[in-house]
Design an enzyme around this catalytic site. Structure first.
Site, PDB file in Angstrom:
ATOM      1  N   ASP A   5     158.625  -0.054  54.017  1.00 38.94           N
ATOM      2  CA  ASP A   5     157.090   0.613  54.473  1.00 38.94           C
ATOM      3  C   ASP A   5     157.262   2.128  53.862  1.00 38.94           C
ATOM      4  OD1 ASP A   5     154.936   1.694  55.380  1.00 38.94           O
ATOM      5  OD2 ASP A   5     155.797   2.161  57.437  1.00 38.94           O
TER       6      ASP A   5
ATOM      7  N   ASP B 118     155.054  -2.313  52.419  1.00 38.00           N
ATOM      8  CA  ASP B 118     154.018  -2.062  51.329  1.00 38.00           C
ATOM      9  C   ASP B 118     154.615  -2.397  50.063  1.00 38.00           C
ATOM     10  OD1 ASP B 118     155.139   0.261  50.999  1.00 38.00           O
ATOM     11  OD2 ASP B 118     153.814   1.119  52.557  1.00 38.00           O
TER      12      ASP B 118
ATOM     13  N   ASP C 108     152.404 -15.869  45.858  1.00 42.47           N
ATOM     14  CA  ASP C 108     151.924 -16.942  47.039  1.00 42.47           C
ATOM     15  C   ASP C 108     150.455 -17.264  46.711  1.00 42.47           C
ATOM     16  OD1 ASP C 108     152.102 -18.612  49.306  1.00 42.47           O
ATOM     17  OD2 ASP C 108     153.542 -17.184  49.907  1.00 42.47           O
TER      18      ASP C 108
ATOM     19  N   ASP D 236     150.953 -22.560  48.884  1.00 44.95           N
ATOM     20  CA  ASP D 236     150.885 -22.901  50.473  1.00 44.95           C
ATOM     21  C   ASP D 236     150.338 -24.130  50.629  1.00 44.95           C
ATOM     22  OD1 ASP D 236     151.259 -21.145  52.905  1.00 44.95           O
ATOM     23  OD2 ASP D 236     149.175 -22.151  52.972  1.00 44.95           O
TER      24      ASP D 236
ATOM     25  N   GLU E 273     154.605 -26.085  48.384  1.00 48.95           N
ATOM     26  CA  GLU E 273     155.164 -26.015  49.903  1.00 48.95           C
ATOM     27  C   GLU E 273     154.407 -27.348  50.302  1.00 48.95           C
ATOM     28  OE1 GLU E 273     154.930 -23.981  54.202  1.00 48.95           O
ATOM     29  OE2 GLU E 273     153.130 -24.178  53.033  1.00 48.95           O
TER      30      GLU E 273
ATOM     31  N   HIS F 140     159.620 -17.186  56.006  1.00 50.25           N
ATOM     32  CA  HIS F 140     158.842 -16.464  57.029  1.00 50.25           C
ATOM     33  C   HIS F 140     158.482 -17.611  58.039  1.00 50.25           C
ATOM     34  CE1 HIS F 140     156.312 -18.103  54.292  1.00 50.25           C
ATOM     35  NE2 HIS F 140     155.149 -17.922  55.379  1.00 50.25           N
ATOM     36  N   ASP F 141     158.711 -18.622  58.010  1.00 45.77           N
ATOM     37  CA  ASP F 141     158.206 -19.617  58.929  1.00 45.77           C
ATOM     38  C   ASP F 141     159.415 -20.160  59.985  1.00 45.77           C
ATOM     39  OD1 ASP F 141     155.829 -19.427  58.213  1.00 45.77           O
ATOM     40  OD2 ASP F 141     156.003 -21.003  56.795  1.00 45.77           O
TER      41      ASP F 141
HETATM   42  C1  NOJ Z   1     152.394 -22.238  55.499  1.00 45.06           C
HETATM   43  C2  NOJ Z   1     152.879 -20.421  55.334  1.00 45.06           C
HETATM   44  O1  NOJ Z   1     154.233 -20.598  54.991  1.00 45.06           O
HETATM   45  C3  NOJ Z   1     152.544 -20.210  56.739  1.00 45.06           C
HETATM   46  O2  NOJ Z   1     153.021 -19.024  56.918  1.00 45.06           O
HETATM   47  C4  NOJ Z   1     151.062 -20.394  56.948  1.00 45.06           C
HETATM   48  O3  NOJ Z   1     150.918 -19.981  58.350  1.00 45.06           O
HETATM   49  C5  NOJ Z   1     150.415 -21.636  56.679  1.00 45.06           C
HETATM   50  N1  NOJ Z   1     150.945 -22.252  55.719  1.00 45.06           N
HETATM   51  C6  NOJ Z   1     149.142 -21.397  56.786  1.00 45.06           C
HETATM   52  O4  NOJ Z   1     148.746 -20.726  55.616  1.00 45.06           O
END
Ligand code: NOJ
Length: 571
Positions: free
Chosen positions: A22, A30, A99, A207, A267, A340-341
């Site tokens: 940040d 950012d 992305d 995505d 993905e 990040h998931d």
């Molecule tokens: C996959 C992404 O990696 C995730 O973070 C997101 O919540 C879902 N797709 C919906 O866009």
């Protein structure tokens, strides 16, 4: 002319902008913060940065809900900042991948606002609008057009009283699904992609791209899914790799990607090896590689993601080996432990105790990075960052976690049991701020961070790791160096050794006359390893190891310390 397959020897680093750095003290990472920290990535030696979404967004799902694809969210900066980032990345010899979130938009996107303005709207058909189920009154339970359950809990349908119809959202209700059957939608997406390519980006991470084609009945309706438990059915057979998915991806390639030598990674939840071969077959011109979820599901119990079980090493090895072999002659793999998931890998498949954190993080890096495919490093993975120890639901920020909590509470689950399920797996484990140094807020922000910093930043941080030759950071740096220096790591054939061993992960990679041996103890106990007929490999040149004082091999045998791993090359 640059090598059209440059991404085969590349290593990608994922930045989650909200949590990276940040620059203006508002507590949210950012673009200027990223620019200030690029030298960390140069020191690590990565080739590509994948930036999670920075587009204008209400931030319901931290930017995966986009309200303007051709603008930057003010919390991240401006379009000029993106241009400056692209230039700064290119100046340093790296590339930038964006992305691409086009299965859905935000419900605050102008397209959706126009679509929902009335049943006669010119853009009505850009989204999935459907009347209530026959014989039911709209807005009442059971009136939803199908029984599908959203990825983020509850129904996939949101009632719109003003126009008397439901709209489909596979994710949150603020993420309506675009209707890819409509050619105008597809052309709008491709135009936007060309706009970004013209701006200088080097590719796209797409995505949930295998969800864009939905299976319709001849009358245009969508089918119900099988109900396994509870009130909802499983709609995934009707939206995962639907009937037109290959057509759409080939069209996207032709319209927006052809002849540009870009990196494209789809993905793809639920993707099988057989499907991945088709998606990544170069002759079909769809995508370069996909993100599989199979290895990320191996520790899910019968209750799914929120019901984590210990991993069996033999399952992990069998799965990774199947993907290595399945994409050996056609297509290409992507390799990842984290994004990040996903919860932090050292806390999940490794051991984040003080005794084993560093070595287990290194060894996990070793077994992944020496595979065939393009490795992805998620911010902080190179530091061995761990899961966070949130104790109260109020500390979590993620829409998936919070929706799950709310819905399960309504269904009668106890708060304690819910938290126990959430803590090890919530996506927020990956989203706490990047740990730059030992100062307050880990050097991430001078303000109040949007999500708490992990208190272990006083020990686990980039400044300390870069100063320590024995750190996870320097191990990852060397793994990347080894890939760049040795074609056998990029292209070599894969063979799994000791498939039924629950403690040791060992495999070879071979190219020309060279063979690389990876041997790793994936446990906190010493391991006595015997590799029949491989004495010559065990005596190979050590390219990288976790322990300077490792025991020498004796013929076909070697004793490995807890979490010790070695990479050996026989020329
Ligand atoms: C996959 C992404 O990696 C995730 O973070 C997101 O919540 C879902 N797709 C919906 O866009």
């Amino acid at each position: 002319m640059r090598d059209p397959e440059w991404w085969k020897s590349a290593v990608v680093y994922q930045i989650y902008p909200r949590s990276f750095a940040d620059s203006d003290g508002d507590g949210v990472g950012d673009l200027r913060g990223i620019i200030d920290r690029l030298d960390h990535l140069v020191a690590l030696g990565v080739d590509v940065i994948w930036l999670s979404p920075i587009y204008r967004s209400p931030q319901d799902d931290n930017g995966y809900d986009i309200s303007d694809y051709e603008d930057v969210d003010p919390s991240f900066g401006t379009l000029e900042d993106v241009d400056a980032l692209i230039a700064a990345v290119h100046e340093r010899g790296m590339k930038l991948v964006m992305d691409l979130v086009v299965n859905h938009t935000s419900d605050e996107h102008a397209w959706f606002e126009e679509s929902r303005s009335g049943t006669g709207s010119r853009k009505r058909d850009w989204y999935w609008w459907r009347p209530p189920r026959e014989g039911h009154e709209g807005g009442t339970p059971g009136a939803e057009p199908t029984n599908w359950e959203s990825f983020f809990s509850g129904s996939t349908w949101e009632w719109d009283a003003a126009t008397g119809e439901y709209y489909l959202h596979l994710f949150s209700r603020k993420q309506p699904d675009l209707n890819w059957e409509n050619p105008e939608v597809r052309q709008a997406v491709y135009a936007m992609m060309r706009w970004w390519v013209d701006r200088g980006v080097d590719g796209f991470r797409m995505d949930v791209i295998n969800l864009v084609s939905k299976e319709l009945r001849p009358d245009g309706s969508l089918p119900d899914g099988v109900v396994r438990s509870g009130r909802f059915g499983d709609g995934s057979p009707y939206y995962t790799a639907g009937p037109r998915i290959h057509e759409f991806l080939a069209e996207m390639h032709a319209e927006a990607l052809a002849d540009k030598a870009l990196l494209t990674v789809g993905e793809m939840p639920g993707v099988t090896i057989e499907q991945a071969r088709a998606f990544t077959d170069p002759a079909r011109r769809e995508v370069n590689m996909v993100f599989t979820f199979e290895h990320m599901g191996l520790d899910h119990g019968p209750g799914g993601k929120w019901d984590q079980r210990p991993l069996r090493l033999t399952d992990l090895k069998a799965n990774l080996a199947a993907w290595q072999e399945g994409l050996a002659d056609i297509g290409w793999n992507s390799l990842y432990w984290n994004n990040h998931d996903q919860p932090r890998i050292v806390s999940r498949f490794g051991d984040d105790s003080p005794e084993h954190r560093v070595t287990s993080a290194k060894t996990l890096g070793t077994v992944l990075h020496m595979l065939r495919g393009t490795p992805y490093v998620y911010q902080g993975e190179e530091l061995g960052m761990t899961n966070v120890d949130f104790r109260r639901i109020e500390e979590f920020r993620d829409v998936e976690t919070l929706n799950h909590y709310r819905h399960a509470l309504d269904d009668g689950a106890s708060p304690e049991a819910l938290l126990a399920g959430i803590r090890p797996v919530s996506r927020d484990n990956a989203r706490t701020p990047m740990q730059w140094d030992a100062s307050a807020n880990a050097g991430f922000t001078t303000g109040e961070p949007w999500i708490a910093v992990n208190p272990n930043h006083t020990e686990i941080n980039a400044e300390a790791a870069r100063a320590d030759a024995g750190s996870v950071f320097h191990h990852y740096r060397r793994l990347i160096e080894v890939r760049h220096a040795h074609d056998v790591v990029v292209h070599g054939d894969f063979a799994l050794l000791l498939p039924s061993d629950e403690q040791v992960f060992a495999y070879t990679r071979s190219l020309g006359g060279q063979t690389l041996l990876v041997v790793a103890n994936m446990s906190g106990e010493p391991a006595d390893v015997e590799l029949e007929g491989k004495a010559d490999l065990l005596a190979g040149e050590v390219l990288l190891s976790t322990h300077d004082d490792g025991a020498p091999a004796e013929g076909e045998r070697v004793r490995l310390a807890p979490w010790e791993s070695r990479v050996l090359l026989r020329r």
